[in-house]
Each structure stands twice: as structure tokens, then as C-alpha cells.
Design a protein around this motif. Structure first.
Motif, PDB file in Angstrom:
ATOM      1  N   GLU A 107       0.825  -1.208   0.000  1.00  0.00           N
ATOM      2  CA  GLU A 107       0.000   0.000   0.000  1.00  0.00           C
ATOM      3  C   GLU A 107       0.860   1.260   0.000  1.00  0.00           C
ATOM      4  OE1 GLU A 107      -3.262   0.078  -0.548  1.00  0.00           O
ATOM      5  OE2 GLU A 107      -3.067  -2.100  -0.771  1.00  0.00           O
TER       6      GLU A 107
ATOM      7  N   SER B 260       0.947   4.129  -3.012  1.00  0.00           N
ATOM      8  CA  SER B 260       0.837   5.567  -2.742  1.00  0.00           C
ATOM      9  C   SER B 260       2.026   6.329  -3.308  1.00  0.00           C
ATOM     10  CB  SER B 260       0.732   5.810  -1.230  1.00  0.00           C
ATOM     11  OG  SER B 260      -0.456   5.226  -0.708  1.00  0.00           O
TER      12      SER B 260
ATOM     13  N   GLN C 144       1.493   6.762  -6.984  1.00  0.00           N
ATOM     14  CA  GLN C 144       0.440   7.735  -7.277  1.00  0.00           C
ATOM     15  C   GLN C 144       0.902   9.177  -7.104  1.00  0.00           C
ATOM     16  OE1 GLN C 144      -3.181   6.498  -5.089  1.00  0.00           O
ATOM     17  NE2 GLN C 144      -4.065   6.200  -7.139  1.00  0.00           N
TER      18      GLN C 144
ATOM     19  N   ARG D 241      -5.424   2.972  -8.241  1.00  0.00           N
ATOM     20  CA  ARG D 241      -4.660   2.096  -7.329  1.00  0.00           C
ATOM     21  C   ARG D 241      -4.698   0.646  -7.789  1.00  0.00           C
ATOM     22  NH1 ARG D 241      -3.197   4.666  -2.631  1.00  0.00           N
ATOM     23  NH2 ARG D 241      -2.886   2.694  -1.526  1.00  0.00           N
TER      24      ARG D 241
END
Length: 462
Positions: free
Chosen positions: A414, A418, A421, A429
Motif C-alpha cells: 500500500e 501511494s 500515485q 490504485r
């Protein structure tokens, strides 16, 4: 009708009807109409008496529909024979030796009969098998590297004034000359050029007219010092008769012309004016695009059609929905390229919104030109390749993932998503997550487990 005459006694399942059919055909050959008198007592007795004929006549609603009734008989007969073929193959599978061979031979015989009786619309079809698919093939030939293969059907589209026609004309002349397209500016060390394979080119102008097309082709050719004798580039402007993409006969004429000229690249400007009476926003475009596909396949050519972009609605949608018209247009294509240009800018960006092959990454082109002295008429014009920042392709996501892991090893999934992104803000995602899994699967990322549960995944470069 002729179909009624094609019905044979064997097409009837009932033995009495087969007898009656044979007698009726015999009377027809003699020039006599079949009725209870001319058929004779022998036939009448076999089929169950004159009452059987009367019942058949009364059951016939209309003599005028004899062809429809005959078609039903033929269809039912074919269905029975197909079932018989299936039954023969099933019995052969459970038999052995000579019996199995006889059953297989009979099944093949019936299959051949069914194929011979196929409708004329499919009689000329070439049927291929898995063996044909496994046979060696020559590698794909691209008239422009990684864009337009032989054969193929593509569309290049964009808003009015985005330079799409000029860009394609520049490309078409490079193909005709067999020289690289979109080379970098002379002082640049970027490698933006796309190699071409020299083939004869046919440009079909149904939009700009002869005066403007002459000017553009001259300016583009002179900018590259192309010699007409060594550059097999041909064009037509606003021809008569007009091309009607919805007409098979009109497309037949174009196919014949393209084959006579041995053309390898056909550019059509533009789709909206060569679709005949077909409604661009309806499924009628299926037939139009099918005709252009036939042109590509029967001529072995790359067919590129210029089209327009749908007007912006203000809502975010899938990139391919920018292509104007019915969804069947996009569905028929091997490649769709969207040309985008900021107002009054000389640089354009080209993005693939549909591809059936390897993804085409965004690329840019810079339009350069000179005017003839004292006029606004083009003297020389050409496009140079420029780099475009890619922030949406699978390759861009993969690159961002690897860079993030290199910068910060042992990121949990995760956290890694991130981090990516932050670089690629418009990428979802789930798409990043799938890319991480793929990189781990192909061995570009090492996966270790940790965290409080001991099951959380973290990543390092392989």
C-alpha cells in the motif's frame, strides 16, 4: 420457384411423401401436372389413397408460398442429416476395426454432401484449421514502425485544426520515399524517428480540394527534397464518382484500383464524407468499416482513415469515446490514434486510444514550415519528432514502481502504491497493484513478508 424444384424425394422424412415426391417429379419431367388422376392407382394405393392427396392439398395454405414450404422441407432435411452425421461419428468412436472405418467414411460422405449443398453465399469461403494457424508465417511488416502493419485498418482522428491531415501527409510521403519519419530536430540527441518500409501510397482527398492538397503535398515533398520519379506517391482530389464506403460495388472499384497500382498504404480523408447514406451514429457503420476492412485484406494494404473527434461533454470518459460516431467504428479498428494540439501551438501529441497489438506510447511532433515570399502559401513544411512525457501507459506505471522501490526498498504494497500515485496522479490504485503483482511474477521484484501479522508484502528490486 427454383427452390421448390430443388427439393428431392429424399428430403422428406415420411415414406409416403417420398413416394409421392418421386411420382410428382416423374410427371413433371413428362410435362404432366400431378393430380389424383395422373398419378395412377399404384401410387395412390401406396400413399394411402386419394384422401391423402386431398389432405395435402387442403393443408397447403397458398400455392404462391410453395418456395417458402420447400425451404422449410430443405431445412428440416439438412437438420436430420446433421443429426445423422453426429450419430455416425458417435457410433464410430465406440466401434473398432472395419466397422469404425465404414462409419467414419459414411459420416465424411454426408458431411461432403452437406457442404456441397451450402448456400452460395458461403460456397466460396476458405475454411482454415488449427494446422493452418500453426503453419510458419512471415513476421508482420509495418509501413511505419509499430504503427501501421500490412494489412491493417486504422483511424487517426482529432479536433478540427489539430494538423492531423498534415501530419499524415508528411508520414505518407516518408513511406513513399522509404525514409524515416519524425526524426529529431538537427541539434537534438533524442531518438524519435520511426522507420518506414517503402511502398506505393495512394492519398484520397474528399475534404480539402485540389488547390490546398497540391500546396501541402508540394511543401512537404520539397522540404525533404523528394524526387517524383523515386517517390511512388499518388493522390486524387474530390473525384467523380465519389467513394461510397457503404456500397460494396463502390469499394470493389477502389480495391481494383489499389491492386492495379500495387498500393501498400491508402489514406482516406475523411470518414464522414465517404460513408454514403450510413448514419455515422448508428450500427449502419458496421457495413462501412467492413468494406474498408475488405479493402485492407484484399489489397494487402495499410488503410488509414482520417476522422473527427467527438465534441467535449465536460464529463470524464474512456479515451476511446472521444472518437466521433457509433461504437462499431472503434470496434472495427486495429489502431486508433488521437491527435491533440493546444490552440495556435506548432506541437501536437499523438495518443493511442485503441490498439489490437503492442501498446503505442504517446509521441509528439513539431510542425515547421516556411512561406513563399510575399504570400501565406506554404513553400516547405515537415514534422520533427519530440519527446512526450508518458504518465498513463503500463510502461510508465512499471517504470514508476521500479523507481519507487529503488529509492525506498522494503516498502509495503500500500505504501508502494501511494508512492507511485504521487508520480502518476491519474492512475488508479488497482492498476498499480496489478502492475506490482506482474513485476513480482516475472521476477523483477523480490517479495518478502513481514509486519505485525507476518503476512504483509514488501518489495525490493530483484
Amino acid at each position: 420457384g427454383s427452390l421448390a424444384c430443388d427439393v428431392t424425394p429424399e428430403d422428406f422424412s415420411d415414406a409416403r411423401r417420398r413416394t409421392l415426391g418421386t411420382a410428382g417429379q416423374d410427371r413433371a419431367r413428362e410435362g404432366t401436372q400431378a393430380d389424383p388422376v395422373t398419378l395412377g392407382d399404384d401410387v395412390i394405393n401406396v400413399i394411402g389413397g386419394a384422401a391423402t392427396i386431398v389432405n395435402l392439398i387442403n393443408g397447403c395454405l397458398s400455392v404462391a408460398r410453395a418456395g417458402d414450404y420447400a425451404r422449410i422441407v430443405k431445412t428440416k432435411a439438412r437438420q436430420r442429416r446433421k443429426l445423422e452425421v453426429a450419430n455416425l461419428w458417435a457410433r464410430a468412436a465406440h466401434a473398432s476395426g472395419e466397422k469404425a472405418a465404414l462409419l467414419e467414411a459414411r459420416a465424411r460422405e454426408l458431411e461432403a454432401e452437406l457442404l456441397a449443398e451450402a448456400d452460395d453465399s458461403t460456397a466460396g469461403w476458405q475454411i482454415y484449421t488449427l494446422a493452418d494457424a500453426y503453419a510458419p508465417r512471415d513476421p508482420l511488416t509495418y509501413v511505419v514502425a509499430d504503427l501501421f502493419s500490412l494489412p491493417s485498418l486504422s483511424i487517426v482522428y482529432g479536433a478540427p485544426g489539430c494538423l492531423k491531415s498534415m501530419l499524415l501527409a508528411d508520414m505518407a510521403l516518408c513511406v513513399a520515399a522509404g525514409i524515416p519519419w519524425l526524426e529529431a530536430l538537427p541539434d537534438s540527441d533524442e531518438n524519435t524517428a520511426r522507420l518506414t518500409v517503402q511502398v506505393p501510397v495512394l492519398w484520397l482527398d474528399f475534404d480539402n480540394g485540389k488547390r490546398r492538397t497540391d500546396e501541402r503535398i508540394e511543401a512537404l515533398g520539397r522540404a525533404r527534397s523528394l524526387e517524383p520519379e523515386a517517390t511512388p506517391f499518388s493522390y486524387v482530389c474530390m473525384p467523380s464518382p465519389w467513394l461510397d464506403g457503404s456500397s460494396s460495388s463502390s469499394m470493389d472499384g477502389l480495391i481494383k484500383r489499389v491492386n492495379i497500382m500495387s498500393v501498400g498504404l491508402v489514406v482516406v480523408d475523411n470518414l464522414g464524407v465517404v460513408s454514403g447514406d450510413a448514419d455515422e451514429n448508428s450500427a449502419e457503420m458496421v457495413h462501412v468499416l467492413a468494406n474498408f476492412r475488405r479493402l485492407a485484406e484484399e489489397a494487402g494494404a495499410a488503410v488509414v482513415i482520417i476522422h473527427h473527434q467527438r465534441k467535449a461533454t465536460g464529463f470524464k470518459s474512456r479515451a476511446g469515446e472521444a472518437l466521433r460516431g457509433h461504437s462499431s467504428i472503434e470496434a472495427a479498428l486495429d489502431l486508433a490514434l488521437l491527435v491533440e494540439r493546444e490552440e495556435h501551438a506548432d506541437e501536437v501529441v499523438v495518443k493511442s486510444t485503441k490498439t489490437r497489438g503492442v501498446d503505442v506510447l504517446p509521441f509528439g511532433a513539431l510542425f515547421t514550415y516556411e512561406h513563399k515570399a510575399g504570400t501565406t502559401e506554404l513553400a516547405r513544411a515537415r514534422f520533427y519528432g519530440v519527446r512526450v512525457e508518458d504518465k498513463s501507459s503500463d510502461a510508465a506505471i512499471q517504470r514508476a514502481v521500479l523507481e519507487a522501490v529503488e529509492e525506498s526498498p522494503l516498502l509495503y504494497k500500500e505504501e508502494l502504491i501511494s508512492a507511485v500515485q504521487e508520480t502518476l496522479k491519474d492512475v488508479g490504485r488497482n492498476r498499480i497493484r496489478n502492475t506490482i503483482d506482474r513485476l513480482a511474477y516475472i521476477g523483477k521484484l523480490n517479495v518478502t513478508k513481514g509486519g505485525r501479522t507476518g503476512r504483509a508484502k514488501c518489495y525490493t528490486l530483484a
